[in-house]
Design a protein around this motif. Structure first.
Motif, PDB file in Angstrom:
ATOM      1  N   PHE A   1       0.810  -1.221   0.000  1.00  0.00           N
ATOM      2  CA  PHE A   1       0.000   0.000   0.000  1.00  0.00           C
ATOM      3  C   PHE A   1       0.841   1.268   0.000  1.00  0.00           C
ATOM      4  CE2 PHE A   1      -2.340  -3.262   2.440  1.00  0.00           C
ATOM      5  CZ  PHE A   1      -3.356  -3.493   1.528  1.00  0.00           C
ATOM      6  N   SER A   2       2.126   1.123   0.170  1.00  0.00           N
ATOM      7  CA  SER A   2       2.974   2.299   0.247  1.00  0.00           C
ATOM      8  C   SER A   2       4.427   1.886   0.040  1.00  0.00           C
ATOM      9  CB  SER A   2       2.809   2.944   1.625  1.00  0.00           C
ATOM     10  OG  SER A   2       3.823   3.866   1.858  1.00  0.00           O
TER      11      SER A   2
ATOM     12  N   VAL B   1      -1.946   5.193   7.164  1.00  0.00           N
ATOM     13  CA  VAL B   1      -3.134   5.290   8.021  1.00  0.00           C
ATOM     14  C   VAL B   1      -4.414   5.119   7.197  1.00  0.00           C
ATOM     15  CG1 VAL B   1      -4.290   6.759   9.736  1.00  0.00           C
ATOM     16  CG2 VAL B   1      -1.837   6.888   9.461  1.00  0.00           C
ATOM     17  N   GLY B   2      -4.329   5.508   5.926  1.00  0.00           N
ATOM     18  CA  GLY B   2      -5.503   5.408   5.055  1.00  0.00           C
ATOM     19  C   GLY B   2      -6.063   3.991   4.986  1.00  0.00           C
TER      20      GLY B   2
ATOM     21  N   HIS C   1      -2.230   2.900  -8.563  1.00  0.00           N
ATOM     22  CA  HIS C   1      -3.698   2.977  -8.499  1.00  0.00           C
ATOM     23  C   HIS C   1      -4.188   2.667  -7.078  1.00  0.00           C
ATOM     24  CE1 HIS C   1      -4.279   3.634 -12.728  1.00  0.00           C
ATOM     25  NE2 HIS C   1      -3.490   2.604 -13.012  1.00  0.00           N
ATOM     26  N   ILE C   2      -3.545   1.685  -6.450  1.00  0.00           N
ATOM     27  CA  ILE C   2      -3.941   1.331  -5.080  1.00  0.00           C
ATOM     28  C   ILE C   2      -3.691   2.528  -4.148  1.00  0.00           C
ATOM     29  CG2 ILE C   2      -3.434  -0.164  -3.093  1.00  0.00           C
ATOM     30  CD1 ILE C   2      -2.711  -2.380  -5.059  1.00  0.00           C
ATOM     31  N   ILE C   3      -2.492   3.118  -4.274  1.00  0.00           N
ATOM     32  CA  ILE C   3      -2.138   4.263  -3.414  1.00  0.00           C
ATOM     33  C   ILE C   3      -3.110   5.413  -3.665  1.00  0.00           C
ATOM     34  CG2 ILE C   3      -0.347   5.997  -2.964  1.00  0.00           C
ATOM     35  CD1 ILE C   3       1.716   3.749  -3.560  1.00  0.00           C
ATOM     36  N   ASP C   4      -3.431   5.644  -4.942  1.00  0.00           N
ATOM     37  CA  ASP C   4      -4.351   6.728  -5.272  1.00  0.00           C
ATOM     38  C   ASP C   4      -5.747   6.440  -4.740  1.00  0.00           C
ATOM     39  OD1 ASP C   4      -4.682   9.228  -6.586  1.00  0.00           O
ATOM     40  OD2 ASP C   4      -5.971   8.182  -8.023  1.00  0.00           O
TER      41      ASP C   4
ATOM     42  N   PHE D   1     -10.124   7.637  -1.156  1.00  0.00           N
ATOM     43  CA  PHE D   1     -11.078   7.128  -0.169  1.00  0.00           C
ATOM     44  C   PHE D   1     -11.030   7.982   1.097  1.00  0.00           C
ATOM     45  CE2 PHE D   1     -12.451   4.562   3.368  1.00  0.00           C
ATOM     46  CZ  PHE D   1     -13.566   3.918   2.870  1.00  0.00           C
ATOM     47  N   ASN D   2      -9.814   8.339   1.495  1.00  0.00           N
ATOM     48  CA  ASN D   2      -9.662   9.133   2.714  1.00  0.00           C
ATOM     49  C   ASN D   2     -10.198  10.550   2.550  1.00  0.00           C
ATOM     50  OD1 ASN D   2      -7.821   7.923   5.126  1.00  0.00           O
ATOM     51  ND2 ASN D   2      -7.658   6.793   3.227  1.00  0.00           N
TER      52      ASN D   2
END
Lengths: 564, 147
Positions: A71-72, A79-80, A239-242, A247-248
């Motif tokens: 995720f990062s 935290v997202g 895309h996942i990170i975005d 979402f946050n």
């Protein structure tokens, strides 16, 4: 009702309120473990193990997600991601509180008993909220907290943050309850409307199911044919990170609540900030405000509904219908249809199981199709398809093991019907068999599309699954007939731990595992040509169904002859 | 269906995928060493900076950051391909002009101590031997009036 408190003052108030809450909790929870030291110790040990397991699983999941940079790229899980998980937990809690509070506040039968006690209406109202708050608190402290601890350990949260989480979670547990109490009003309006208009209820239900199924199938079909995560990862990860970032932004209040619990990440570490305290104060103030609104709007309605004697309840207008004379079999079929439709337990089970089987098979085969398998892999895939289809269908037959008993004392009326005794018994299974057939045909069609087997082999395997399901349905029904639980259902209205259902579930796992092992053996023994294996499996299925049918009919005849 | 039964079915479902994935797929012989083909700096995930390039110097990644007290940030990078055998990198910056004012660690942590305009040039370099790839980076710290 407001003047029913005998002893005014704070202490008697607390005493009465506590008694009221405990009384309702005892109705909903099993406190029998308190009576035995052994049970209490077992309960505590199991509780500690459960918490430990959640922390360990959470830690491992977050740790490896960080190591694999899922995720990062920063070496921690942002935290997202926690916000997304917390949002899911919160939405589920909110839904369960809204529906639960609607039922307990406005439709529960115990309200009429509770208001006769020496307590005020306010106390009854708030005791209901407190009971839900206790459930939520238990969920937060036994699931959300260990989950966050696991994240904290994996992300090196400061020690103080773990202590700060506890008061945060205590207050956050009240949030779905107060919001649920507020939302229970419009939910009740919708629920009442749907209850009065059966046709609209069924239409809405079917519409929701159709949209849900279509959306799931659409998502499954999006899975690409050849997945190579390693090759495509650098395209997927941004895309996942975005997505997490977006979402946050949209779930801003929940992102703030997550930050309130675990702090903010900057300067390469988690930091406790004043913003957390400010969010905490705002949360308490907002909940107090919602509670006041609930008190002003929902409480009067609650008191009105509980104070209305049932003799004065509005009777629903039931349109009289002419009593038509139907053919014997049609009449029983219609009765069974209505019984199944009116029993939410049965109708939901039908929908959930029989629709989920083809969807799960579609997903399974899509995933298998994305792998470049060798011959052994293909045979494994065939056998796993059979295992999953049979296991789900067999396990769902647990409900068949309760069908005759569920009729309670009315079950004995089947002997009075002007038919061969076997007929009403078999007709009772008609809808199960019908929907099973449709579900199996759909699942096997999907399997056929994705597998390399010939049409003839697919037909033989379909016959095998169909006959296994027929046999298992008859076996499950036979258990209920041989060990009837009618009296328990008649007196308690339900039997949570039905021995027949348990046996059916156990047999579901054993038989499906046996079919899996046998089919894998047959496929691998047959070399390149799986036809002989398919023939043998088909014959096995037919033999199983014939054997179970024979035993069912023989046992029914013997059993009822002796009883009559 | 009981929750425990649903859970057991889910476990078996996942087990099926794992088993076919592990023992059912075709095996290929392949070259075990995958060399790094490209390294690039990416935008900070915590919003500390954005990576810029200019048309006249497309091979240089620029980072502009405003000074604030205790400024500390991580340089984020991506190594391609994702299945490279050795994905470790090193950062190499020339901070001789700003000794005591800025520090950049080998793992790309930047710590700024002085509210002063600074321009630091350096490289991010893969550590996979003779075929090592690198990328030029320029970090610009801007003076902040509010500190």
């Amino acid at each position: 009702m407001e003047d029913t408190i005998q002893n005014k003052g704070f202490k008697p108030f607390i005493k009465h309120f506590k008694a009221l809450v405990l009384m309702q909790l005892k109705d909903k929870l099993d406190f029998s473990f308190l009576s035995s030291k052994k049970k209490l110790i077992a309960k505590i040990v199991f509780f500690i193990l459960r918490i430990g397991a959640i922390i360990a699983i959470s830690y491992l999941a977050f740790h490896y997600a960080a190591v694999l940079s899922l995720f990062s790229l920063s070496g921690i899980v942002p935290v997202g991601v926690v916000t997304m998980i917390y949002t899911l937990i919160f939405v589920m809690s909110l839904l369960s509180c809204t529906v639960g509070l609607m039922k307990t506040l406005y439709y529960a039968d115990d309200n009429r008993v509770l208001v006769t006690m020496p307590v005020t209406g306010n106390m009854v109202f708030f005791s209901k909220l407190v009971v839900y708050f206790i459930f939520e608190l238990e969920r937060s402290l036994t699931f959300t907290l260990p989950l966050l601890i696991g994240y904290g350990v994996a992300s090196l949260l400061p020690i103080g943050m773990y202590f700060w989480m506890i008061p945060c979670l205590i207050f956050l547990s009240a949030l779905p309850v107060v919001l649920g109490a507020l939302l229970s009003l419009p939910t009740m309006a919708v629920y009442g409307f749907l209850k009065r208009h059966g046709a609209i209820k069924v239409t809405v239900f079917l519409l929701v199911i159709t949209i849900f199924v279509a959306a799931v199938i659409w998502l499954i079909l999006l899975i690409p044919e050849n997945i190579n995560l390693i090759q495509q990862w650098h395209h997927i990860q941004p895309h996942i990170i975005d997505f997490i970032r977006q979402f946050n932004i949209y779930a801003y209040p929940l992102a703030k609540l997550t930050n309130m619990m675990i702090g903010e990440y900057y300067n390469l570490r988690f930091n406790f900030t004043w913003a957390q305290v400010v969010t905490f104060v705002i949360l308490i103030a907002a909940m107090a405000l919602v509670l006041v609104v609930v008190y002003l709007i929902a409480k009067p309605l609650f008191l009105k509904m509980t104070a209305t004697p049932f003799e004065f309840e509005k009777k629903e207008y039931i349109k009289a219908r002419e009593n038509r004379r139907r053919k014997k079999y049609k009449s029983i079929l219609r009765k069974e249809f209505l019984l199944n439709l009116r029993s939410t337990e049965i109708s939901y089970s039908f929908v959930a199981v029989y629709i989920s089987v083809p969807i799960l098979i579609l997903l399974l085969n899509k995933i298998f199709a994305a792998m470049t398998t060798q011959l052994l892999g293909d045979y494994m895939a065939y056998s796993f398809n059979l295992l999953i289809i049979l296991l789900i269908l067999f396990a769902s037959n647990a409900i068949v093991s309760t069908m005759y008993s569920m009729e309670g004392r009315a079950g004995y009326m089947k002997k009075t019907k002007p038919l061969e005794l076997i007929m009403p018994l078999v007709i009772k299974l008609f809808y199960n068999i019908l929907f099973s057939v449709l579900s199996i045909l759909a699942a096997m069609t999907v399997f056929g599309i994705y597998s390399a087997l010939s049409v003839g082999n697919i037909i033989m395997l379909t016959v095998c699954v169909l006959f296994f399901q027929f046999g298992h349905i008859l076996w499950s029904a036979e258990r209920d007939l041989m060990n009837p639980q009618n009296e328990q259902y008649a007196t308690t209205g339900g039997l949570i731990d039905n021995p027949n259902s348990n046996m059916t579930t156990i047999s579901a796992f054993i038989i499906s595992a046996a079919v899996f092992a046998f089919s894998l053996k047959l496929f691998t023994e047959g070399g390149d040509d799986p036809t002989l294996a398919c023939v043998k499996l088909m014959l096995l299925g037919i033999a199983f169904a014939l054997m179970r049918a024979y035993l069912f009919f023989v046992k029914v005849r013997v059993y009822y002859k002796e009883r009559m | 269906m009981k929750k425990s039964v649903v859970l057991a079915i889910m476990v078996i479902y996942v087990f099926a995928i794992v088993v076919v994935g592990l023992w059912g797929i075709k095996t290929y012989f392949f070259n075990p060493t995958v060399y790094v083909s490209e390294i690039k700096l990416v935008d900070s995930e915590d919003g500390a900076y954005k990576v810029e390039t200019t048309p006249d110097q497309p091979d240089v990644d620029y980072i502009r950051v405003d000074y604030k007290k205790d400024l500390k940030f991580q340089l984020y990078y991506r190594v391609l391909p994702d299945d490279a055998s050795n994905k470790t990198v090193e950062f190499d910056f020339d901070i001789s002009k700003y000794v005591g004012k800025i520090e950049i660690t080998e793992v790309g942590e930047v710590l700024v101590y002085a509210n002063e305009r600074m321009t630091i040039d350096g490289y991010i370099r893969s550590r996979d031997g003779v075929k090592a790839k690198s990328r030029k980076i320029r970090i610009m710290i801007r003076v902040s009036e509010s500190v």
